[in-house]
Design a protein around this motif. Structure first.
Motif, PDB file in Angstrom:
ATOM      1  N   MET A 168      19.316  -2.866 -42.155  1.00 14.97           N
ATOM      2  CA  MET A 168      18.921  -2.877 -43.573  1.00 14.97           C
ATOM      3  C   MET A 168      17.533  -3.497 -43.712  1.00 14.97           C
ATOM      4  SD  MET A 168      20.830  -4.588 -46.855  1.00 14.97           S
ATOM      5  CE  MET A 168      20.312  -6.239 -46.441  1.00 14.97           C
ATOM      6  N   ARG A 169      16.685  -2.818 -44.483  1.00  9.96           N
ATOM      7  CA  ARG A 169      15.315  -3.291 -44.666  1.00  9.96           C
ATOM      8  C   ARG A 169      15.182  -4.055 -45.985  1.00  9.96           C
ATOM      9  NH1 ARG A 169      12.567   2.517 -43.660  1.00  9.96           N
ATOM     10  NH2 ARG A 169      14.181   3.016 -45.180  1.00  9.96           N
ATOM     11  N   ASP A 170      14.248  -4.980 -46.009  1.00  7.06           N
ATOM     12  CA  ASP A 170      13.996  -5.777 -47.214  1.00  7.06           C
ATOM     13  C   ASP A 170      12.919  -5.065 -48.029  1.00  7.06           C
ATOM     14  OD1 ASP A 170      13.885  -7.711 -49.123  1.00  7.06           O
ATOM     15  OD2 ASP A 170      12.748  -9.142 -47.917  1.00  7.06           O
ATOM     16  N   ILE A 171      13.341  -4.243 -48.983  1.00 11.44           N
ATOM     17  CA  ILE A 171      12.432  -3.399 -49.760  1.00 11.44           C
ATOM     18  C   ILE A 171      12.273  -3.966 -51.167  1.00 11.44           C
ATOM     19  CG2 ILE A 171      12.077  -1.093 -50.737  1.00 11.44           C
ATOM     20  CD1 ILE A 171      13.795  -0.031 -48.366  1.00 11.44           C
ATOM     21  N   GLU A 172      11.023  -4.249 -51.521  1.00 12.13           N
ATOM     22  CA  GLU A 172      10.721  -4.753 -52.861  1.00 12.13           C
ATOM     23  C   GLU A 172      10.132  -3.667 -53.763  1.00 12.13           C
ATOM     24  OE1 GLU A 172      11.407  -7.785 -53.941  1.00 12.13           O
ATOM     25  OE2 GLU A 172      12.236  -8.402 -52.003  1.00 12.13           O
ATOM     26  N   THR A 173       9.512  -2.656 -53.139  1.00 12.38           N
ATOM     27  CA  THR A 173       8.799  -1.616 -53.882  1.00 12.38           C
ATOM     28  C   THR A 173       9.067  -0.268 -53.231  1.00 12.38           C
ATOM     29  OG1 THR A 173       7.019  -3.173 -54.421  1.00 12.38           O
ATOM     30  CG2 THR A 173       6.527  -0.833 -54.665  1.00 12.38           C
ATOM     31  N   VAL A 174       9.199   0.770 -54.056  1.00 11.62           N
ATOM     32  CA  VAL A 174       9.297   2.146 -53.551  1.00 11.62           C
ATOM     33  C   VAL A 174       8.101   2.923 -54.094  1.00 11.62           C
ATOM     34  CG1 VAL A 174      10.663   4.243 -53.408  1.00 11.62           C
ATOM     35  CG2 VAL A 174      11.813   2.024 -53.448  1.00 11.62           C
ATOM     36  N   LEU A 175       7.356   3.526 -53.168  1.00  9.49           N
ATOM     37  CA  LEU A 175       6.142   4.274 -53.496  1.00  9.49           C
ATOM     38  C   LEU A 175       6.396   5.743 -53.189  1.00  9.49           C
ATOM     39  CD1 LEU A 175       3.081   4.202 -54.258  1.00  9.49           C
ATOM     40  CD2 LEU A 175       2.616   3.788 -51.813  1.00  9.49           C
ATOM     41  N   PHE A 176       6.467   6.563 -54.223  1.00 11.48           N
ATOM     42  CA  PHE A 176       6.807   7.981 -54.101  1.00 11.48           C
ATOM     43  C   PHE A 176       5.566   8.862 -54.050  1.00 11.48           C
ATOM     44  CE2 PHE A 176      10.858   6.564 -55.865  1.00 11.48           C
ATOM     45  CZ  PHE A 176      11.791   7.472 -55.377  1.00 11.48           C
ATOM     46  N   ASP A 177       5.593   9.859 -53.182  1.00 13.55           N
ATOM     47  CA  ASP A 177       4.743  11.038 -53.334  1.00 13.55           C
ATOM     48  C   ASP A 177       5.357  11.880 -54.456  1.00 13.55           C
ATOM     49  OD1 ASP A 177       2.944  13.177 -52.805  1.00 13.55           O
ATOM     50  OD2 ASP A 177       4.351  14.057 -51.364  1.00 13.55           O
ATOM     51  N   LEU A 178       4.602  12.827 -55.004  1.00 11.93           N
ATOM     52  CA  LEU A 178       5.135  13.667 -56.080  1.00 11.93           C
ATOM     53  C   LEU A 178       5.402  15.103 -55.617  1.00 11.93           C
ATOM     54  CD1 LEU A 178       3.072  12.428 -59.181  1.00 11.93           C
ATOM     55  CD2 LEU A 178       5.375  11.757 -58.453  1.00 11.93           C
ATOM     56  N   GLY A 179       4.345  15.853 -55.277  1.00 16.45           N
ATOM     57  CA  GLY A 179       4.523  17.236 -54.875  1.00 16.45           C
ATOM     58  C   GLY A 179       5.331  17.348 -53.593  1.00 16.45           C
ATOM     59  N   GLY A 180       6.406  18.116 -53.647  1.00 16.87           N
ATOM     60  CA  GLY A 180       7.269  18.278 -52.485  1.00 16.87           C
ATOM     61  C   GLY A 180       8.358  17.243 -52.389  1.00 16.87           C
ATOM     62  N   VAL A 181       8.292  16.205 -53.215  1.00 16.47           N
ATOM     63  CA  VAL A 181       9.309  15.152 -53.231  1.00 16.47           C
ATOM     64  C   VAL A 181      10.011  15.115 -54.586  1.00 16.47           C
ATOM     65  CG1 VAL A 181       9.733  12.668 -53.039  1.00 16.47           C
ATOM     66  CG2 VAL A 181       8.100  13.778 -51.499  1.00 16.47           C
ATOM     67  N   LEU A 182       9.239  15.047 -55.648  1.00 11.80           N
ATOM     68  CA  LEU A 182       9.791  15.024 -57.010  1.00 11.80           C
ATOM     69  C   LEU A 182       9.456  16.280 -57.811  1.00 11.80           C
ATOM     70  CD1 LEU A 182       9.013  11.289 -57.673  1.00 11.80           C
ATOM     71  CD2 LEU A 182      11.284  12.282 -57.950  1.00 11.80           C
ATOM     72  N   VAL A 183       8.402  16.976 -57.398  1.00 13.93           N
ATOM     73  CA  VAL A 183       7.963  18.192 -58.093  1.00 13.93           C
ATOM     74  C   VAL A 183       7.946  19.349 -57.100  1.00 13.93           C
ATOM     75  CG1 VAL A 183       6.070  19.322 -59.329  1.00 13.93           C
ATOM     76  CG2 VAL A 183       6.547  16.896 -59.727  1.00 13.93           C
ATOM     77  N   ASP A 184       8.587  20.451 -57.477  1.00 13.20           N
ATOM     78  CA  ASP A 184       8.586  21.654 -56.641  1.00 13.20           C
ATOM     79  C   ASP A 184       7.314  22.440 -56.949  1.00 13.20           C
ATOM     80  OD1 ASP A 184       9.009  23.949 -55.208  1.00 13.20           O
ATOM     81  OD2 ASP A 184      10.924  24.454 -56.145  1.00 13.20           O
ATOM     82  N   TRP A 185       6.235  22.068 -56.228  1.00 13.97           N
ATOM     83  CA  TRP A 185       4.946  22.749 -56.393  1.00 13.97           C
ATOM     84  C   TRP A 185       4.686  23.629 -55.180  1.00 13.97           C
ATOM     85  CZ3 TRP A 185       0.543  23.206 -53.491  1.00 13.97           C
ATOM     86  CH2 TRP A 185      -0.563  23.791 -54.119  1.00 13.97           C
ATOM     87  N   ASP A 186       4.358  24.880 -55.434  1.00 17.73           N
ATOM     88  CA  ASP A 186       4.021  25.804 -54.357  1.00 17.73           C
ATOM     89  C   ASP A 186       3.254  26.958 -54.991  1.00 17.73           C
ATOM     90  OD1 ASP A 186       3.968  27.795 -52.326  1.00 17.73           O
ATOM     91  OD2 ASP A 186       5.831  27.038 -51.462  1.00 17.73           O
ATOM     92  N   PRO A 187       2.042  27.282 -54.500  1.00 21.27           N
ATOM     93  CA  PRO A 187       1.303  28.405 -55.098  1.00 21.27           C
ATOM     94  C   PRO A 187       2.064  29.720 -55.026  1.00 21.27           C
ATOM     95  CG  PRO A 187       0.256  27.658 -53.050  1.00 21.27           C
ATOM     96  CD  PRO A 187       1.286  26.632 -53.415  1.00 21.27           C
ATOM     97  N   ARG A 188       3.024  29.818 -54.117  1.00 19.72           N
ATOM     98  CA  ARG A 188       3.807  31.058 -54.003  1.00 19.72           C
ATOM     99  C   ARG A 188       4.643  31.315 -55.249  1.00 19.72           C
ATOM    100  NH1 ARG A 188       3.028  28.613 -49.463  1.00 19.72           N
ATOM    101  NH2 ARG A 188       2.340  29.766 -47.614  1.00 19.72           N
ATOM    102  N   HIS A 189       5.006  30.253 -55.976  1.00 19.24           N
ATOM    103  CA  HIS A 189       5.753  30.454 -57.218  1.00 19.24           C
ATOM    104  C   HIS A 189       4.946  31.323 -58.187  1.00 19.24           C
ATOM    105  CE1 HIS A 189       8.703  27.749 -55.777  1.00 19.24           C
ATOM    106  NE2 HIS A 189       8.089  26.618 -56.077  1.00 19.24           N
ATOM    107  N   LEU A 190       3.635  31.181 -58.161  1.00 13.58           N
ATOM    108  CA  LEU A 190       2.751  32.016 -58.974  1.00 13.58           C
ATOM    109  C   LEU A 190       2.450  33.337 -58.294  1.00 13.58           C
ATOM    110  CD1 LEU A 190       0.631  32.748 -61.158  1.00 13.58           C
ATOM    111  CD2 LEU A 190      -0.997  31.304 -59.895  1.00 13.58           C
ATOM    112  N   TYR A 191       2.028  33.280 -57.047  1.00 15.73           N
ATOM    113  CA  TYR A 191       1.455  34.474 -56.417  1.00 15.73           C
ATOM    114  C   TYR A 191       2.493  35.515 -56.019  1.00 15.73           C
ATOM    115  CZ  TYR A 191      -3.184  32.629 -56.788  1.00 15.73           C
ATOM    116  OH  TYR A 191      -4.375  32.177 -57.300  1.00 15.73           O
ATOM    117  N   ARG A 192       3.760  35.159 -55.988  1.00 15.41           N
ATOM    118  CA  ARG A 192       4.788  36.193 -55.812  1.00 15.41           C
ATOM    119  C   ARG A 192       4.844  37.116 -57.026  1.00 15.41           C
ATOM    120  NH1 ARG A 192       8.149  31.732 -53.799  1.00 15.41           N
ATOM    121  NH2 ARG A 192       8.156  31.822 -51.514  1.00 15.41           N
ATOM    122  N   LYS A 193       4.380  36.636 -58.183  1.00 14.48           N
ATOM    123  CA  LYS A 193       4.316  37.463 -59.384  1.00 14.48           C
ATOM    124  C   LYS A 193       3.094  38.376 -59.371  1.00 14.48           C
ATOM    125  CE  LYS A 193       6.059  33.503 -62.045  1.00 14.48           C
ATOM    126  NZ  LYS A 193       5.731  32.565 -63.155  1.00 14.48           N
TER     127      LYS A 193
END
Length: 204
Positions: free
Chosen positions: A1-26
């Protein structure tokens, strides 16, 4: 078990489904042509330079249109229809973030490679961004992961201790750099694995 005081998140690919293919498949009927376009015209490094604040769409779009006139409209769509690249939130990871926020055991921040020009689209769309105590956006700082300077900057600005901070990112290069700088890390692949690890760390 680690002693964690802070969590630092990336956004794209972790919390947001961002991919140019979502657009360019259209836009493209031929998947092979779409992949060629995304690897040779509006390619990942070109996008990274926007995230880093080294390119602006006002200059980069006309330049590409001049060099690839047969893709004039497809190139324009990168800016004109950019929000369509965001499919939506990655709901299960957002659920993890919301649980962490509700339990109030750790500080929550985000460090994202994101263009300053397109960042307002994210702010308008994703209410969960309000859960963070602070967000550092690469395009606004003219620095981008995995540059060590952006990790130094996020620590200085938000008074983070890397050895007490869990950094979550879907990029192996970013994870490697953070680990070298003393951060605890999680190379994100799916929310289930992340949640399991957080349970082991007694964050839940």
């Amino acid at each position: 078990m680690r002693d964690i005081e802070t969590v630092l998140f990336d956004l794209g690919g972790v919390l947001v489904d961002w991919d140019p293919r979502h657009l360019y498949r259209k836009i493209f009927t031929d998947p092979a042509e779409m992949e060629k376009f995304l690897s040779e015209v509006c390619h990942p490094h070109w996008n990274f330079l926007h995230d880093k604040g080294a390119l602006s769409f006002a200059n980069s779009i006309p330049d590409l249109q001049h060099r690839y006139p047969h893709y004039h409209d497809q190139i324009a769509a990168w800016n004109d229809r950019w929000p369509e690249m965001m499919k939506g939130p990655i709901e299960r990871t957002v659920g993890i973030l919301e649980d962490l926020k509700a339990r109030n055991k750790v500080r929550l921040f985000a460090l994202t490679n994101w263009s300053a020009e397109t960042w307002p689209h994210a702010l308008e769309r994703f209410e969960f961004l309000n859960h963070f105590e602070g967000i550092l956006v690469s395009g606004q700082e003219k620095l981008a992961k995995p540059d060590p300077q952006i990790f130094d900057l996020v620590c200085a600005r938000f008074k983070l201790n890397p050895r007490e901070t869990l950094f979550i990112d879907d990029s192996e290069k970013n994870i490697q750099q953070a680990r070298e700088m003393g951060f605890m890390t999680h190379w994100f692949r799916d929310p289930v694995k992340l949640q399991r690890e957080m349970i082991e760390d007694r964050l839940f």
